[in-house]
Design a protein around this motif. Structure first.
Motif, PDB file in Angstrom:
ATOM      1  N   ALA A  27      -4.214  -0.039  -3.004  1.00  0.00           N
ATOM      2  CA  ALA A  27      -4.922  -0.176  -1.730  1.00  0.00           C
ATOM      3  C   ALA A  27      -5.619  -1.525  -1.639  1.00  0.00           C
ATOM      4  CB  ALA A  27      -5.941   0.949  -1.552  1.00  0.00           C
ATOM      5  N   ASP A  28      -5.652  -2.067  -0.416  1.00  0.00           N
ATOM      6  CA  ASP A  28      -6.298  -3.345  -0.161  1.00  0.00           C
ATOM      7  C   ASP A  28      -7.767  -3.125   0.224  1.00  0.00           C
ATOM      8  OD1 ASP A  28      -6.273  -2.464   2.511  1.00  0.00           O
ATOM      9  OD2 ASP A  28      -4.633  -3.803   3.083  1.00  0.00           O
ATOM     10  N   HIS A  29      -8.394  -4.166   0.745  1.00  0.00           N
ATOM     11  CA  HIS A  29      -9.816  -4.086   1.091  1.00  0.00           C
ATOM     12  C   HIS A  29     -10.099  -3.099   2.224  1.00  0.00           C
ATOM     13  CE1 HIS A  29     -13.884  -5.519   0.649  1.00  0.00           C
ATOM     14  NE2 HIS A  29     -13.970  -5.749   1.948  1.00  0.00           N
ATOM     15  N   GLY A  30      -9.087  -2.804   3.027  1.00  0.00           N
ATOM     16  CA  GLY A  30      -9.227  -1.802   4.087  1.00  0.00           C
ATOM     17  C   GLY A  30      -8.885  -0.403   3.600  1.00  0.00           C
ATOM     18  N   LEU A  31      -8.642  -0.281   2.290  1.00  0.00           N
ATOM     19  CA  LEU A  31      -8.211   0.969   1.648  1.00  0.00           C
ATOM     20  C   LEU A  31      -6.887   1.453   2.222  1.00  0.00           C
ATOM     21  CD1 LEU A  31     -11.663   2.742   1.262  1.00  0.00           C
ATOM     22  CD2 LEU A  31     -10.287   1.662  -0.539  1.00  0.00           C
ATOM     23  N   GLY A  69       1.462   6.556   3.486  1.00  0.00           N
ATOM     24  CA  GLY A  69       0.698   6.466   2.240  1.00  0.00           C
ATOM     25  C   GLY A  69      -0.747   6.081   2.492  1.00  0.00           C
ATOM     26  N   SER A  70      -0.969   5.221   3.480  1.00  0.00           N
ATOM     27  CA  SER A  70      -2.335   4.822   3.835  1.00  0.00           C
ATOM     28  C   SER A  70      -3.132   5.998   4.373  1.00  0.00           C
ATOM     29  CB  SER A  70      -2.300   3.695   4.878  1.00  0.00           C
ATOM     30  OG  SER A  70      -1.739   2.532   4.331  1.00  0.00           O
ATOM     31  N   VAL A  71      -2.497   6.797   5.211  1.00  0.00           N
ATOM     32  CA  VAL A  71      -3.165   7.987   5.746  1.00  0.00           C
ATOM     33  C   VAL A  71      -3.522   8.938   4.608  1.00  0.00           C
ATOM     34  CG1 VAL A  71      -2.861  10.053   7.177  1.00  0.00           C
ATOM     35  CG2 VAL A  71      -2.164   7.814   8.050  1.00  0.00           C
ATOM     36  N   GLU A  72      -2.613   9.154   3.688  1.00  0.00           N
ATOM     37  CA  GLU A  72      -2.875  10.033   2.538  1.00  0.00           C
ATOM     38  C   GLU A  72      -3.996   9.469   1.667  1.00  0.00           C
ATOM     39  OE1 GLU A  72      -2.889  13.214   0.034  1.00  0.00           O
ATOM     40  OE2 GLU A  72      -2.031  13.026   2.030  1.00  0.00           O
TER      41      GLU A  72
END
Length: 144
Positions: free
Chosen positions: A111-115, A123-126
């Protein structure tokens, strides 16, 4: 709280940025007249780690800027329950510093700085679901 970053903030020294954030957070805490029981901050807000440590207020820091010595030092002296959430691909996150602290840590792989995960919306939503769940559990544990 919501703040408006002042003009010229990008030219502030690190110490001036810390002082500005601490002033904003101190004013918000004092406006609560003793009712502040938790500080939750993201990124720039983590420059107020010293306020939480000095006032013995539990805190949750999302993407704290662990690469700034002031933040790491404040987290080392914080005695109240503290949750740190960061991404392994975030340049402001330091896995070794996070692991060296006595606080709860959630590191989101890739994950980046924005998680968020690059080019992976699902994957970001999870990942964010996991972050919210962990934050909810942490907050719930404070009442015990």
């Amino acid at each position: 709280m919501w703040w408006q970053i002042p003009d010229g903030f990008a030219q502030f020294t690190v110490d001036d940025r810390i002082a500005w954030v601490e002033r904003q957070v101190t004013e918000a805490i004092e406006a609560e007249a003793g009712a502040c029981r938790l500080i939750v901050g993201k990124s720039l807000g983590s420059l107020a780690c010293g306020i939480a440590a000095d006032r013995n207020i539990p805190a949750a820091w999302l993407t704290p800027i662990l690469t700034i010595d002031h933040v790491a030092a404040a987290l080392r002296r914080a005695m109240e329950p503290t949750l740190l959430i960061g991404g392994s691909a975030d340049k402001a996150w330091d896995s070794e510093i996070a692991a060296s602290l006595r606080h709860e840590v959630l590191e989101v792989p890739s994950a980046d700085h924005g998680l968020e995960l690059a080019a992976d919306a699902a994957g970001s939503v999870e990942a964010l679901r996991h972050v919210v769940s962990r934050l909810d559990s942490f907050i719930g544990s404070l009442g015990r």
